[in-house]
Design a protein around this motif. Sequence first.
Motif, PDB file in Angstrom:
ATOM      1  N   GLU A  86      24.142 -37.366   6.207  1.00  0.00           N
ATOM      2  CA  GLU A  86      25.056 -37.980   5.242  1.00  0.00           C
ATOM      3  C   GLU A  86      24.833 -39.483   5.082  1.00  0.00           C
ATOM      4  O   GLU A  86      24.845 -40.014   3.968  1.00  0.00           O
ATOM      5  CB  GLU A  86      26.512 -37.689   5.634  1.00  0.00           C
ATOM      6  CG  GLU A  86      27.503 -37.950   4.519  1.00  0.00           C
ATOM      7  CD  GLU A  86      27.229 -37.152   3.245  1.00  0.00           C
ATOM      8  OE1 GLU A  86      27.429 -37.733   2.157  1.00  0.00           O
ATOM      9  OE2 GLU A  86      26.796 -35.991   3.315  1.00  0.00           O
ATOM     10  N   ASP A  87      24.616 -40.194   6.193  1.00  0.00           N
ATOM     11  CA  ASP A  87      24.379 -41.642   6.125  1.00  0.00           C
ATOM     12  C   ASP A  87      23.088 -41.957   5.365  1.00  0.00           C
ATOM     13  O   ASP A  87      23.049 -42.903   4.569  1.00  0.00           O
ATOM     14  CB  ASP A  87      24.324 -42.258   7.530  1.00  0.00           C
ATOM     15  CG  ASP A  87      25.690 -42.302   8.191  1.00  0.00           C
ATOM     16  OD1 ASP A  87      26.716 -42.229   7.466  1.00  0.00           O
ATOM     17  OD2 ASP A  87      25.744 -42.409   9.431  1.00  0.00           O
ATOM     18  N   LYS A 145      23.661 -41.488   1.641  1.00  0.00           N
ATOM     19  CA  LYS A 145      24.412 -42.610   1.052  1.00  0.00           C
ATOM     20  C   LYS A 145      23.535 -43.843   0.898  1.00  0.00           C
ATOM     21  O   LYS A 145      23.673 -44.596  -0.067  1.00  0.00           O
ATOM     22  CB  LYS A 145      25.633 -42.926   1.910  1.00  0.00           C
ATOM     23  CG  LYS A 145      26.748 -41.929   1.752  1.00  0.00           C
ATOM     24  CD  LYS A 145      27.933 -42.291   2.615  1.00  0.00           C
ATOM     25  CE  LYS A 145      29.037 -41.259   2.458  1.00  0.00           C
ATOM     26  NZ  LYS A 145      30.148 -41.483   3.373  1.00  0.00           N
TER      27      LYS A 145
END
Length: 192
Positions: A71-72, A75
Amino acid sequence: MKLAILAYGNNTLKVDCDTVESNSDDLSKLIDNMWETMEHAYGCGLAAPQIGETKQLFVVDSIVMYENADEDERKANFVEGDTGMRETFINARIIGKSDETWDEIEGCLSIPDIFKRVTRPWSITIEYLDRDFQPHTKTFHGTTARIIQHEYDHTRGVLFIDRLSSLTRKLIGTKLNKIMNGKVFTDYKMKQ
């Protein structure tokens, strides 16, 4: 059909490629073979000169990068709403680049086992024909833009290591010599 990928040191990788003149059955077969070759080698992009064809042609799959990112990373490396794309680029021409740049690690199927940080524009605007010879002008960001720029460079005879400092290139010289001499193992077929 899976094709052999040319290894670093092969002169074809340094050629400024020719435009693709027409859509043909041979071109469609070449594109299919490039996709199969790239997928077999677990790549996210492949340019025609990497399989010995000096054509302004490359394929890009940034979906695989999106799906394998946490997820990081998503992003940081993809803009909102971008989940990657799969596309064929023919006679591409980058017509715009953002002033904003970013550093990220890159590798190359023609230069196995070498991964280095490369600075590139965060976004680009590119004109190209798709595999059906339909024209497009699109803007891409982040990881997708990076992969496109890497493959686009291949069609201009530029390798990602050409964008490294002379010191960094000196430090990887032994590894590059091993690749040139066929002394690096890959899961895919390579050709000097």
